[in-house]
Design a protein around this motif. Sequence first.
Motif, mmCIF file in Angstrom:
data_model
loop_
_atom_site.group_PDB
_atom_site.id
_atom_site.type_symbol
_atom_site.label_atom_id
_atom_site.label_comp_id
_atom_site.label_asym_id
_atom_site.label_seq_id
_atom_site.Cartn_x
_atom_site.Cartn_y
_atom_site.Cartn_z
ATOM 1 N N SER A 57 0.810 -1.221 0.000
ATOM 2 C CA SER A 57 0.000 0.000 0.000
ATOM 3 C C SER A 57 0.841 1.267 0.000
ATOM 4 O O SER A 57 0.296 2.363 0.118
ATOM 5 N N SER A 58 2.164 1.145 -0.160
ATOM 6 C CA SER A 58 3.021 2.327 -0.063
ATOM 7 C C SER A 58 4.234 2.212 -0.967
ATOM 8 O O SER A 58 4.856 1.146 -1.055
ATOM 9 N N ALA A 59 4.591 3.323 -1.614
ATOM 10 C CA ALA A 59 5.789 3.359 -2.445
ATOM 11 C C ALA A 59 7.011 3.782 -1.635
ATOM 12 O O ALA A 59 8.132 3.742 -2.137
ATOM 13 N N ARG A 60 6.794 4.199 -0.381
ATOM 14 C CA ARG A 60 7.905 4.681 0.456
ATOM 15 C C ARG A 60 8.343 3.682 1.513
ATOM 16 O O ARG A 60 9.380 3.863 2.148
ATOM 17 N N GLU A 61 7.567 2.629 1.725
ATOM 18 C CA GLU A 61 7.918 1.623 2.711
ATOM 19 C C GLU A 61 8.223 0.310 1.994
ATOM 20 O O GLU A 61 7.479 -0.112 1.112
ATOM 21 N N PHE A 62 9.305 -0.338 2.407
ATOM 22 C CA PHE A 62 9.699 -1.578 1.765
ATOM 23 C C PHE A 62 10.595 -2.374 2.707
ATOM 24 O O PHE A 62 11.006 -1.892 3.778
ATOM 25 N N CYS A 63 10.889 -3.618 2.304
ATOM 26 C CA CYS A 63 11.736 -4.484 3.122
ATOM 27 C C CYS A 63 12.743 -5.187 2.224
ATOM 28 O O CYS A 63 12.589 -5.231 0.995
ATOM 29 N N SER A 64 13.782 -5.724 2.853
ATOM 30 C CA SER A 64 14.829 -6.415 2.102
ATOM 31 C C SER A 64 15.430 -7.511 2.964
ATOM 32 O O SER A 64 15.366 -7.470 4.199
ATOM 33 N N VAL A 65 16.023 -8.506 2.294
ATOM 34 C CA VAL A 65 16.721 -9.602 2.967
ATOM 35 C C VAL A 65 18.013 -9.878 2.213
ATOM 36 O O VAL A 65 18.155 -9.507 1.047
ATOM 37 N N GLY A 66 18.956 -10.548 2.899
ATOM 38 C CA GLY A 66 20.226 -10.775 2.235
ATOM 39 C C GLY A 66 21.025 -11.919 2.807
ATOM 40 O O GLY A 66 20.573 -12.665 3.686
ATOM 41 N N ASP A 67 22.255 -12.027 2.311
ATOM 42 C CA ASP A 67 23.157 -13.090 2.739
ATOM 43 C C ASP A 67 23.708 -12.850 4.142
ATOM 44 O O ASP A 67 24.428 -13.702 4.675
ATOM 45 N N ASP A 68 23.403 -11.686 4.738
ATOM 46 C CA ASP A 68 23.785 -11.429 6.122
ATOM 47 C C ASP A 68 22.742 -11.960 7.103
ATOM 48 O O ASP A 68 22.838 -11.719 8.312
#
Length: 399
Positions: A190-201
């Motif tokens: 519902s938002s273009a300013r909120e997001f999440c990410s994941v990684g190899d850490d």
Amino acid sequence: MQTDGSLPNTLVIATAEVVKSRVAAAEHISQFSEDARSPFIKKHKTILHPGEVNRIRELPQNNYIVATHTDSPDVLIWDVENQPNRQCVAGAKASCPDLILTGHQDNAEFALSMCSAEPFVLSGGKDKSVVLWSIHDHVSSLAANRRARQFPGSKDDAVTGRTGYGSTVQARGIFQGHDDNVEDVQFNPSSAREFCSVGDDSCLILWDARTGYSPVLKVEKAHSADIHCVDWNPNDLNLILTGSADNTVCMYDLRKLTSGGVKSPIHIFEGHAAAVLCVQWSPMKASVFGTSAEDGILNIWDHSKIGNMEGGSGTGNLGSPGLFFQHAGHRDKVVDFHWNASDPWTIVSVSDDAANNGGGGTLQIWRIIDFLYRAEDDVVNEMGNYRSHILPCSSSRRK
């Protein structure tokens, strides 16, 4: 598609004829061969892609616009309707993307998301950064360019022509917080300013572009190994899924996360025998999601069934709490899949079968039979209508 280099890599646009629910084409099934191409999928256009196509994502506001990741720092944007149809022959020059999004300092190969709220693009890469772009103005010009091609001589033709073809778009923001490769990114639906990410850490990070370029919340050790994938529930914005090389899927409730917190999922799903590569929530039911892995299995889960199945543990016939369906039709790791928002319970999935079939991969379109997800009382009542068609077993057969 990815090739061994003897032919160009391609981005293929195709139409698929999906049969009606619970209708089997008997003649087609009897003649089915894994080595033959399906008559229900027809190529519409071929674009010669510069480099391998590692990821494709469609812009929700305009299904002519797609983004691709390849083995480079750039994200490529294609107006697939505007692109010419090309022949895939050896030595052919690659097609030119309509836009090139720059901002990464190292290759960005897999982490890619398109925003459902506004025409924003999100990417993650080997430079440990998450990069955000807005393509709002460019999408408008590409649409005008498409009209000019459809109606030559119109005012759009004079205004736009092909002057913006292949232009570069600078990043709107570059976000730093990961300590290793960023494997996947996802917008808040519902938002273009909120997001999440994941990684190899092994971290899950939440971001808000309105507050700066540092993490809003960082979950350390969200898994015990690299995290390959993440998805944000479009029907319940409090829930996020992550999938990892530790073979598990974790479900997080944003209301129960604290900054600097260590692995605190509300449930861990264990139903794969190898690294989880893709997770995706169902677009039509808030409690249902799918997961695919290197074990070649695509699992369908319903977390609302945990604790409500036989024995009270939520463990059904498949042995894992919440797991109610397994698609085992692929021969190797299932690298990506997608729910069909217009045809509930229909899924397209792709696997990397190069080691088993001499190169290439497999794309499958399949649907879960409705008996598995409908209310039990409805299924029992319908089956009762066919009771007279079911022959009772003879005593000799029972013996």
